[in-house]
Every structure is written in C-alpha cells, then in structure tokens.
Design a protein around this motif. Structure first.
Motif, PDB file in Angstrom:
ATOM      1  N   PRO A  94       0.821  -1.207   0.000  1.00 14.18           N
ATOM      2  CA  PRO A  94       0.000   0.000   0.000  1.00 14.18           C
ATOM      3  C   PRO A  94       0.861   1.265   0.000  1.00 14.18           C
ATOM      4  N   VAL A  95       0.409   2.270  -0.762  1.00 14.30           N
ATOM      5  CA  VAL A  95       1.068   3.571  -0.816  1.00 14.30           C
ATOM      6  C   VAL A  95      -0.009   4.652  -0.724  1.00 14.30           C
ATOM      7  N   THR A  96       0.438   5.893  -0.569  1.00 16.99           N
ATOM      8  CA  THR A  96      -0.539   6.978  -0.390  1.00 16.99           C
ATOM      9  C   THR A  96      -0.716   7.855  -1.625  1.00 16.99           C
ATOM     10  N   GLU A  97       0.027   7.596  -2.720  1.00 16.24           N
ATOM     11  CA  GLU A  97      -0.067   8.450  -3.903  1.00 16.24           C
ATOM     12  C   GLU A  97      -0.278   7.624  -5.171  1.00 16.24           C
ATOM     13  N   HIS A  98      -1.021   8.207  -6.113  1.00 17.04           N
ATOM     14  CA  HIS A  98      -1.423   7.498  -7.336  1.00 17.04           C
ATOM     15  C   HIS A  98      -0.257   7.273  -8.290  1.00 17.04           C
ATOM     16  N   PHE A  99       0.613   8.292  -8.481  1.00 12.77           N
ATOM     17  CA  PHE A  99       1.674   8.158  -9.479  1.00 12.77           C
ATOM     18  C   PHE A  99       2.615   7.003  -9.156  1.00 12.77           C
ATOM     19  N   THR A 100       3.080   6.936  -7.909  1.00 12.86           N
ATOM     20  CA  THR A 100       4.002   5.852  -7.552  1.00 12.86           C
ATOM     21  C   THR A 100       3.313   4.495  -7.622  1.00 12.86           C
ATOM     22  N   VAL A 102       0.991   3.590  -9.891  1.00 13.54           N
ATOM     23  CA  VAL A 102       0.998   3.195 -11.299  1.00 13.54           C
ATOM     24  C   VAL A 102       2.409   2.824 -11.752  1.00 13.54           C
ATOM     25  N   ALA A 103       3.395   3.636 -11.359  1.00 13.16           N
ATOM     26  CA  ALA A 103       4.780   3.353 -11.741  1.00 13.16           C
ATOM     27  C   ALA A 103       5.250   2.016 -11.179  1.00 13.16           C
ATOM     28  N   PHE A 110       5.356  -4.433  -8.821  1.00  8.92           N
ATOM     29  CA  PHE A 110       5.135  -4.370  -7.382  1.00  8.92           C
ATOM     30  C   PHE A 110       3.624  -4.279  -7.106  1.00  8.92           C
ATOM     31  N   PRO A 111       3.140  -4.981  -6.083  1.00  9.02           N
ATOM     32  CA  PRO A 111       1.694  -5.017  -5.801  1.00  9.02           C
ATOM     33  C   PRO A 111       1.227  -3.779  -5.030  1.00  9.02           C
ATOM     34  N   LYS A 112       1.406  -2.610  -5.647  1.00 10.10           N
ATOM     35  CA  LYS A 112       1.035  -1.353  -4.988  1.00 10.10           C
ATOM     36  C   LYS A 112      -0.455  -1.081  -5.150  1.00 10.10           C
ATOM     37  N   SER A 113      -1.026  -0.462  -4.139  1.00 14.82           N
ATOM     38  CA  SER A 113      -2.396   0.045  -4.181  1.00 14.82           C
ATOM     39  C   SER A 113      -2.438   1.312  -3.343  1.00 14.82           C
ATOM     40  N   VAL A 114      -3.348   2.212  -3.667  1.00 12.98           N
ATOM     41  CA  VAL A 114      -3.451   3.483  -2.940  1.00 12.98           C
ATOM     42  C   VAL A 114      -4.395   3.304  -1.759  1.00 12.98           C
ATOM     43  N   GLU A 115      -3.876   3.520  -0.571  1.00  6.88           N
ATOM     44  CA  GLU A 115      -4.638   3.291   0.657  1.00  6.88           C
ATOM     45  C   GLU A 115      -4.374   4.409   1.656  1.00  6.88           C
TER      46      GLU A 115
END
Length: 227
Positions: A94-100, A102-103, A110-115
């Motif tokens: 989980p991350v807090t920003e949309h750009f990172t 998507v990147a 990487f299994p990123k999601s905005v949370e």
C-alpha cells in the motif's frame, strides 16, 4: 539508459531515492504459514527448522523520483524454485499516492495500491496505521533512532510481471540507523483480509527478531529482469 512513460511523465532508470525514513520489523514465523502466503514459484527461506522470517517495512519517501509518499510492505525472504540468489518478495505494498502506484505496477510489477496510511513520530517511537476500504489492517508502534551509517547494500527483490518471475536489483543504505534487538514493538491487527493473513503467521504475538530504523535512507531501483 532505460526510460518508462508513466501517466505522461518520463521515469529514467534507475529510480533514485535521495531521502526517506525507513523502518523494518522482522518476525520469526512458521515456515509452513509463510510458504502458504508466498507466490507460486518461490521457496521461502528456512531460517531454523520449520521457521522463517517475515518483515513489515514502513517507509516515508521524502525525496524520490516517484514523488513523496508513505508506503507499507509485507515481505517474505525467498529464492526462486528454479534457482537464483536469495532475495525478497512483497505480497502487499500500500502507498498513499497514485503516481508511484501506477509506476510501481507498470515498471516492476510491485503489488502497490493506494490506501490510507498515517505515520506519527516522537523523539523515540514511530507509529503507523493502515486502513483499506475503511477497515483497519494494522496499527504498529516501534522504536525510532540511531547514529550509525549504513553503506549501500546490493539486494534483490522478486516480482511477477504478467505472471512471469522477474528480479529487480536495488541498493539501500543511509545514515541515522539503529538496530534494536528485543525491542518493544506494539502491533494491533484489524478485521481486513490482509490483517487475517498476518494473523495466520502468528502476528501480533510472533517473536520480533529485529527492528531497524534509518532516518535518512538512500536507495536506487533498477530495471526488472526476467528469470
């Protein structure tokens, strides 16, 4: 020099982190429970008979090619079943920003999601909370501080891109580093499915092996390479 077009912006490799704070809490867990959560194609590294290590990584990126944001990672230490160097694999990021987000998804898999992530520090502790879809995942407080220099270490992170295993070389180092053995870590889990995954590993009661803190982290992330 490789570049990637992300949301109309050019990202030049390697991605550089010039400043951030990083904390890691490593737990001693059941090897069987860890393997059950690891992606297919990777063998969780056995640290002692029937045991493995699991890490929560908590990062506040302050000056980074992908922007400023908070991030929490659930990490297992693995090797590819077909052979390859020991490395880590992240199951949730989980991350807090949309750009990172998507990147991270497009470049490395990487299994990123905005949370919703919140971090608060005082002189000697750092508290982090993660909520997803309005449900608490975790609330953790850990020690903060240190004066050591950590030279850049060459490491490997594994991911899946379109189902195919890849390895990403990265470096991580910094200053203001502290290592805490037997530290006082307080962890509460919520009702979200990721919290239930953590509970299946024996958290929050699993023994804490090591806690690290780096006040000024520096890192680089290279291009992913197919195995």
């Amino acid at each position: 020099m490789t570049t990637h077009d992300i949301l109309g912006q050019t990202v030049t490799m390697p991605v550089e982190v010039r400043d951030g704070t990083n904390a890691t809490v490593m737990y001693d867990v059941s090897l069987e429970a860890a393997q059950a959560l690891a992606p297919t194609g990777f063998e969780v590294i056995e640290t002692e008979p029937g045991r493995a290590q699991f890490a929560l990584a908590l990062v506040d990126y302050k000056d980074n090619d992908l922007g400023a944001y908070l991030e929490i990672g659930t990490i297992f230490f693995v090797r590819p079943e077909g052979g390859g160097p020991d490395g880590n694999i992240i199951t949730h990021l989980p991350v807090t920003e949309h750009f990172t987000c998507v990147a991270g998804n497009q470049i490395w898999g990487f299994p990123k999601s905005v949370e919703k992530i919140e971090a608060t520090n005082d002189e000697s502790t750092s508290r982090w909370t993660l909520e997803i879809d309005g449900e608490l995942v975790l609330d953790i407080t850990l020690p903060r501080g240190g004066t050591e220099e950590m030279p850049p270490m060459e490491l490997v992170s594994y991911t899946l891109i379109d189902g195919r295993p890849h390895r990403t070389p990265f470096t991580q180092g910094g200053s203001g580093t502290g290592l805490f053995f037997g530290a006082d870590v307080t962890l509460s889990l919520g009702s979200h499915p990721i919290a239930k995954e953590l509970a299946s590993l024996g958290l929050p009661d699993a023994p804490v092996v090591l806690t690290t803190w780096t006040e000024q982290m520096r890192a680089t992330f290279g291009d992913p390479e197919p195995l």
